[in-house]
Design a protein around this motif. Sequence first.
Motif, short mmCIF file in Angstrom:
data_model
loop_
_atom_site.label_atom_id
_atom_site.label_comp_id
_atom_site.label_asym_id
_atom_site.label_seq_id
_atom_site.Cartn_x
_atom_site.Cartn_y
_atom_site.Cartn_z
N GLU A 124 -11.92 10.74 -19.26
CA GLU A 124 -11.92 12.06 -18.64
C GLU A 124 -12.52 13.04 -19.64
O GLU A 124 -11.99 13.25 -20.72
N ARG A 125 -13.66 13.62 -19.25
CA ARG A 125 -14.39 14.53 -20.13
C ARG A 125 -14.84 15.75 -19.33
O ARG A 125 -14.97 15.69 -18.10
N PRO A 126 -15.10 16.87 -20.01
CA PRO A 126 -15.55 18.07 -19.30
C PRO A 126 -16.91 17.86 -18.64
O PRO A 126 -17.77 17.18 -19.19
N LEU A 127 -17.07 18.44 -17.48
CA LEU A 127 -18.34 18.41 -16.75
C LEU A 127 -18.45 19.71 -15.98
O LEU A 127 -17.47 20.18 -15.40
N PRO A 128 -19.63 20.36 -15.97
CA PRO A 128 -19.79 21.61 -15.22
C PRO A 128 -19.48 21.41 -13.73
O PRO A 128 -19.85 20.40 -13.15
N HIS A 129 -18.79 22.40 -13.16
CA HIS A 129 -18.45 22.35 -11.74
C HIS A 129 -18.79 23.69 -11.11
O HIS A 129 -18.47 24.76 -11.65
N CYS A 130 -19.46 23.65 -9.95
CA CYS A 130 -19.80 24.86 -9.21
C CYS A 130 -18.81 25.02 -8.06
O CYS A 130 -18.80 24.19 -7.13
N ALA A 131 -17.99 26.07 -8.12
CA ALA A 131 -17.00 26.29 -7.06
C ALA A 131 -17.65 26.63 -5.72
O ALA A 131 -17.27 26.08 -4.69
N ARG A 135 -19.44 21.27 -6.08
CA ARG A 135 -20.18 20.13 -6.62
C ARG A 135 -19.97 20.00 -8.11
O ARG A 135 -19.93 21.01 -8.83
N TRP A 136 -19.87 18.75 -8.58
CA TRP A 136 -19.97 18.47 -10.01
C TRP A 136 -21.44 18.52 -10.37
O TRP A 136 -22.30 18.06 -9.62
N LEU A 137 -21.76 19.09 -11.52
CA LEU A 137 -23.16 19.30 -11.90
C LEU A 137 -23.52 18.47 -13.13
O LEU A 137 -22.82 18.49 -14.14
N ALA A 180 -24.84 30.45 -9.36
CA ALA A 180 -23.51 30.95 -9.71
C ALA A 180 -23.10 30.42 -11.08
O ALA A 180 -23.43 29.28 -11.43
N PRO A 181 -22.39 31.24 -11.87
CA PRO A 181 -21.86 30.73 -13.14
C PRO A 181 -20.91 29.57 -12.86
O PRO A 181 -20.21 29.55 -11.84
N VAL A 182 -20.92 28.59 -13.75
CA VAL A 182 -20.07 27.41 -13.56
C VAL A 182 -19.10 27.28 -14.71
O VAL A 182 -19.27 27.88 -15.77
N GLU A 183 -18.06 26.49 -14.49
CA GLU A 183 -17.08 26.23 -15.54
C GLU A 183 -16.96 24.74 -15.78
O GLU A 183 -17.18 23.93 -14.87
N ALA A 184 -16.62 24.38 -17.00
CA ALA A 184 -16.42 22.98 -17.34
C ALA A 184 -15.00 22.58 -16.94
O ALA A 184 -14.04 23.23 -17.31
N ARG A 185 -14.90 21.50 -16.17
CA ARG A 185 -13.60 20.97 -15.76
C ARG A 185 -13.50 19.50 -16.17
O ARG A 185 -14.51 18.82 -16.33
N ALA A 186 -12.27 19.04 -16.34
CA ALA A 186 -12.07 17.63 -16.67
C ALA A 186 -12.50 16.77 -15.50
O ALA A 186 -12.10 17.01 -14.35
N CYS A 187 -13.31 15.76 -15.77
CA CYS A 187 -13.84 14.89 -14.72
C CYS A 187 -13.83 13.45 -15.20
O CYS A 187 -14.27 13.16 -16.32
N PRO A 188 -13.33 12.49 -14.39
CA PRO A 188 -13.40 11.07 -14.77
C PRO A 188 -14.86 10.62 -14.78
O PRO A 188 -15.57 10.79 -13.80
N ARG A 189 -15.29 10.05 -15.91
CA ARG A 189 -16.67 9.63 -16.07
C ARG A 189 -16.73 8.29 -16.79
O ARG A 189 -15.81 7.93 -17.51
N LEU A 190 -17.81 7.55 -16.57
CA LEU A 190 -18.00 6.27 -17.26
C LEU A 190 -18.92 6.45 -18.47
O LEU A 190 -19.96 7.11 -18.37
N PHE A 191 -18.53 5.88 -19.60
CA PHE A 191 -19.32 5.95 -20.81
C PHE A 191 -19.58 4.54 -21.34
O PHE A 191 -18.75 3.65 -21.20
N LEU A 192 -20.75 4.37 -21.97
CA LEU A 192 -21.04 3.10 -22.64
C LEU A 192 -20.36 3.10 -24.01
O LEU A 192 -20.44 4.08 -24.75
N ARG A 193 -19.70 2.00 -24.35
CA ARG A 193 -19.04 1.87 -25.65
C ARG A 193 -20.10 1.45 -26.68
O ARG A 193 -20.28 0.27 -26.96
N LEU A 194 -20.76 2.40 -27.29
CA LEU A 194 -21.83 2.11 -28.23
C LEU A 194 -21.36 2.14 -29.68
O LEU A 194 -22.06 1.66 -30.58
N GLU A 195 -20.18 2.69 -29.92
CA GLU A 195 -19.70 2.85 -31.29
C GLU A 195 -19.59 1.51 -32.01
O GLU A 195 -19.82 1.43 -33.22
N ARG A 196 -19.28 0.46 -31.28
CA ARG A 196 -19.12 -0.87 -31.91
C ARG A 196 -20.43 -1.39 -32.51
O ARG A 196 -20.40 -2.32 -33.33
N PHE A 197 -21.56 -0.80 -32.09
CA PHE A 197 -22.85 -1.25 -32.61
C PHE A 197 -23.34 -0.41 -33.80
O PHE A 197 -24.41 -0.65 -34.32
#
Length: 201
Positions: A124-131, A135-137, A180-197
């Motif tokens: 769960e990471r911040p993502l811009p959202h337009c009220a 829509r998530w942006l 319209a101005p947007v705000e960052a909201r917590a959003c479930p997102r998928l990330f690649l685990r690259l740190e191990r490399f």
Amino acid sequence: MASPTFWISTAPLASDGELTLGQLSGPYVAADVLARFLRAEGRGVLFTGATADHSAAVEVRALRRGRSAAGVAEGFRAAIDADRRRAGIAFDRIVSSHGDRGYSRWLRTLVAWLHAQGMLAPLERPLPHCAPCARWLHGAHVTGGCLHCGTAADGAGCHGCARPFDAAELTGPVCALCSAPVEARACPRLFLRLERFRDPR
């Protein structure tokens, strides 16, 4: 037939506008010159290209025009293809994410493999959202300033300094569709685990 010695591929261009001179002289002409040089040397070459028909920029243009993203991509892809042919650039194959049979199957297989390898992390990471638009942006859906150099940028990164950042890090972010101005909201997102490399040195 022997396998090609070299595989040359250009960065896929978003099919949301006409081919620019910079795009033509950069990824297209440079790759074509290299392919011709290697062939003149007697080397085998497979020269491929593609358009990013699934780009957020394509969807934004489609929403602004009240058209389908596939229709917008098809029109600009045809224009891009005509311009590169006039420039004398000849690909051996051009990949289309919408038109090539097997592309979506290959993509699903890749995502399933990444998941099976534990490479996808649901966070769960911040993502811009337009009220107003509800829509998530991401990508071209949100515009603002680059946090590094202040140049106008979008959620895909800065076109001025080319340094990467997350869409939620834009300064003064606004919705690309309704402004319209947007705000960052917590959003479930998928990330690649690259740190191990990361190289530990």
